[in-house]
Scaffold this active site. Structure first.
Site, PDB file in Angstrom:
ATOM      1  N   LYS A  79      12.270  -7.306   2.917  1.00  0.00           N
ATOM      2  CA  LYS A  79      13.240  -6.206   2.903  1.00  0.00           C
ATOM      3  C   LYS A  79      13.958  -6.064   4.260  1.00  0.00           C
ATOM      4  CE  LYS A  79      10.918  -3.304  -0.589  1.00  0.00           C
ATOM      5  NZ  LYS A  79      10.259  -1.971  -0.770  1.00  0.00           N
TER       6      LYS A  79
ATOM      7  N   THR B 188       1.688   0.403  -1.437  1.00  0.00           N
ATOM      8  CA  THR B 188       3.091   0.789  -1.226  1.00  0.00           C
ATOM      9  C   THR B 188       3.267   1.526   0.103  1.00  0.00           C
ATOM     10  OG1 THR B 188       3.324   0.996  -3.627  1.00  0.00           O
ATOM     11  CG2 THR B 188       5.037   2.014  -2.265  1.00  0.00           C
TER      12      THR B 188
ATOM     13  N   TYR C  14      16.487  -1.917  -9.238  1.00  0.00           N
ATOM     14  CA  TYR C  14      15.451  -0.873  -9.224  1.00  0.00           C
ATOM     15  C   TYR C  14      15.638   0.148 -10.351  1.00  0.00           C
ATOM     16  CZ  TYR C  14      13.039  -1.949  -4.775  1.00  0.00           C
ATOM     17  OH  TYR C  14      12.261  -2.495  -3.782  1.00  0.00           O
TER      18      TYR C  14
ATOM     19  N   PHE D 252      13.172   9.291  -5.040  1.00  0.00           N
ATOM     20  CA  PHE D 252      13.503   8.373  -3.939  1.00  0.00           C
ATOM     21  C   PHE D 252      14.501   7.288  -4.334  1.00  0.00           C
ATOM     22  CE2 PHE D 252       9.483   6.889  -5.908  1.00  0.00           C
ATOM     23  CZ  PHE D 252       9.812   5.583  -6.252  1.00  0.00           C
TER      24      PHE D 252
ATOM     25  N   ARG E  91       1.903  -5.314   4.427  1.00  0.00           N
ATOM     26  CA  ARG E  91       2.370  -3.946   4.705  1.00  0.00           C
ATOM     27  C   ARG E  91       1.543  -3.267   5.791  1.00  0.00           C
ATOM     28  NH1 ARG E  91       3.809  -2.367  -1.556  1.00  0.00           N
ATOM     29  NH2 ARG E  91       6.057  -2.807  -1.463  1.00  0.00           N
TER      30      ARG E  91
ATOM     31  N   ARG F 245       0.636  -9.097  -4.996  1.00  0.00           N
ATOM     32  CA  ARG F 245       0.430  -7.654  -4.846  1.00  0.00           C
ATOM     33  C   ARG F 245      -0.727  -7.390  -3.865  1.00  0.00           C
ATOM     34  NH1 ARG F 245       4.475  -4.282  -6.501  1.00  0.00           N
ATOM     35  NH2 ARG F 245       2.885  -2.776  -5.932  1.00  0.00           N
TER      36      ARG F 245
ATOM     37  N   GLU G 227      12.888 -10.447 -12.759  1.00  0.00           N
ATOM     38  CA  GLU G 227      13.367 -10.337 -11.375  1.00  0.00           C
ATOM     39  C   GLU G 227      13.791 -11.699 -10.807  1.00  0.00           C
ATOM     40  OE1 GLU G 227      10.377  -8.126  -9.187  1.00  0.00           O
ATOM     41  OE2 GLU G 227      10.912  -6.260 -10.211  1.00  0.00           O
TER      42      GLU G 227
ATOM     43  N   HIS H 199       8.883  -6.540  -1.111  1.00  0.00           N
ATOM     44  CA  HIS H 199       8.826  -6.215  -2.538  1.00  0.00           C
ATOM     45  C   HIS H 199       8.095  -7.328  -3.253  1.00  0.00           C
ATOM     46  CE1 HIS H 199      10.044  -5.221  -6.650  1.00  0.00           C
ATOM     47  NE2 HIS H 199      10.203  -6.525  -6.794  1.00  0.00           N
TER      48      HIS H 199
ATOM     49  N   ASN I 157       8.728  -0.565   3.868  1.00  0.00           N
ATOM     50  CA  ASN I 157       7.419  -1.211   3.755  1.00  0.00           C
ATOM     51  C   ASN I 157       7.505  -2.734   3.686  1.00  0.00           C
ATOM     52  OD1 ASN I 157       8.385  -1.414   1.176  1.00  0.00           O
ATOM     53  ND2 ASN I 157       6.826  -0.110   0.247  1.00  0.00           N
TER      54      ASN I 157
HETATM   55  N1  UDP Z   1       9.317   4.177  -2.397  1.00  0.00           N
HETATM   56  C1  UDP Z   1       9.714   5.213  -1.593  1.00  0.00           C
HETATM   57  N2  UDP Z   1       9.048   6.418  -1.702  1.00  0.00           N
HETATM   58  C2  UDP Z   1       8.027   6.608  -2.572  1.00  0.00           C
HETATM   59  C3  UDP Z   1       7.631   5.541  -3.390  1.00  0.00           C
HETATM   60  C4  UDP Z   1       8.298   4.326  -3.279  1.00  0.00           C
HETATM   61  O1  UDP Z   1      10.626   5.081  -0.787  1.00  0.00           O
HETATM   62  O2  UDP Z   1       7.461   7.704  -2.629  1.00  0.00           O
HETATM   63  C5  UDP Z   1      10.030   2.895  -2.296  1.00  0.00           C
HETATM   64  C6  UDP Z   1       9.228   1.842  -1.540  1.00  0.00           C
HETATM   65  O3  UDP Z   1      10.135   1.068  -0.772  1.00  0.00           O
HETATM   66  C7  UDP Z   1       8.646   1.018  -2.657  1.00  0.00           C
HETATM   67  C8  UDP Z   1       9.775   1.060  -3.694  1.00  0.00           C
HETATM   68  O4  UDP Z   1      10.283   2.376  -3.588  1.00  0.00           O
HETATM   69  O5  UDP Z   1       8.339  -0.288  -2.230  1.00  0.00           O
HETATM   70  C9  UDP Z   1       9.376   0.795  -5.122  1.00  0.00           C
HETATM   71  O6  UDP Z   1       8.310   1.675  -5.469  1.00  0.00           O
HETATM   72  P1  UDP Z   1       7.056   1.145  -6.242  1.00  0.00           P
HETATM   73  O7  UDP Z   1       6.274   2.322  -6.693  1.00  0.00           O
HETATM   74  O8  UDP Z   1       7.478   0.169  -7.304  1.00  0.00           O
HETATM   75  O9  UDP Z   1       6.201   0.413  -5.104  1.00  0.00           O
HETATM   76  P2  UDP Z   1       5.898  -1.143  -4.844  1.00  0.00           P
HETATM   77  O10 UDP Z   1       5.841  -1.801  -6.192  1.00  0.00           O
HETATM   78  O11 UDP Z   1       7.018  -1.665  -3.985  1.00  0.00           O
HETATM   79  O12 UDP Z   1       4.588  -1.139  -4.133  1.00  0.00           O
HETATM   80 MG    MG Z   2       7.128  -1.777  -7.808  1.00  0.00          MG
END
Ligand code: UDP
Ligand code: MG
Length: 136
Positions: A12, A94, A52, A60, A105, A88, A129, A118, A115
């Site tokens: 990112k 996250t 997204y 968010f 992360r 993952r 994707e 992705h 973070n």
């Molecule tokens: N995100 C955020 N605030 C939150 C949760 C998620 O800004 O409270 C952002 C963060 O960059 C995250 C992305 O949204 O990576 C997608 O969220 P997801 O829950 O899918 O998390 P990920 O799969 O990336 O761990």
């Molecule tokens: Mg996700």
């Protein structure tokens, strides 16, 4: 082997901006991932909104799409046995504050929004994707 999988990884803007691409790619390689495809691009906010879309009802969402389109990103197709889950695990939680030692992360994430990486969350979404960025 039957469970050889491909998944999508994105480095990112916060990480590209700090020149962490090679260090993060090394973490993938050290875990046994092959990087099959990669491209550095900058996407439009409209593309981030499409990517997204699953999060469109979240509070968010707007900031997330602004952020993903704020600077260059490195998009990669990575491959390994059980790649989706393995990615993952290597990414970590996250919120970097909750991420385990040894995860990307934990090492590089700045905050829940910045973070650093992705990763697709299922085999089905990995296919969607990968097509989103690499179908041509
Ligand atoms: N995100 C955020 N605030 C939150 C949760 C998620 O800004 O409270 C952002 C963060 O960059 C995250 C992305 O949204 O990576 C997608 O969220 P997801 O829950 O899918 O998390 P990920 O799969 O990336 O761990
Ligand atoms: Mg996700």
């Amino acid at each position: 082997m039957s469970n050889l999988e491909q998944t999508l990884s994105i480095i990112k803007p916060d990480a590209v901006e700090r020149n962490l691409e090679n260090e993060i790619k090394e973490m993938f390689k050290n875990k046994g991932f092959s990087i099959l495809k990669e491209k550095k691009i900058k996407i439009e906010k409209s593309e981030a909104e499409k990517f997204y879309k699953v999060h469109e009802t979240k509070p968010f969402y707007n900031d997330l799409c602004t952020y993903l389109s704020s600077g260059p990103i490195l998009v990669m197709v990575i491959e390994k046995h059980n790649a989706v889950l393995g990615n993952r695990e290597l990414m970590g939680a996250t919120n970097p504050e909750d991420a385990e030692e040894g995860t990307i992360r934990k090492k590089y994430g700045i905050s829940i929004d910045k973070n650093s990486v992705h990763g697709s969350d299922s085999i089905e979404n990995a296919k969607i994707e990968i097509d989103f960025f690499f179908k041509d």
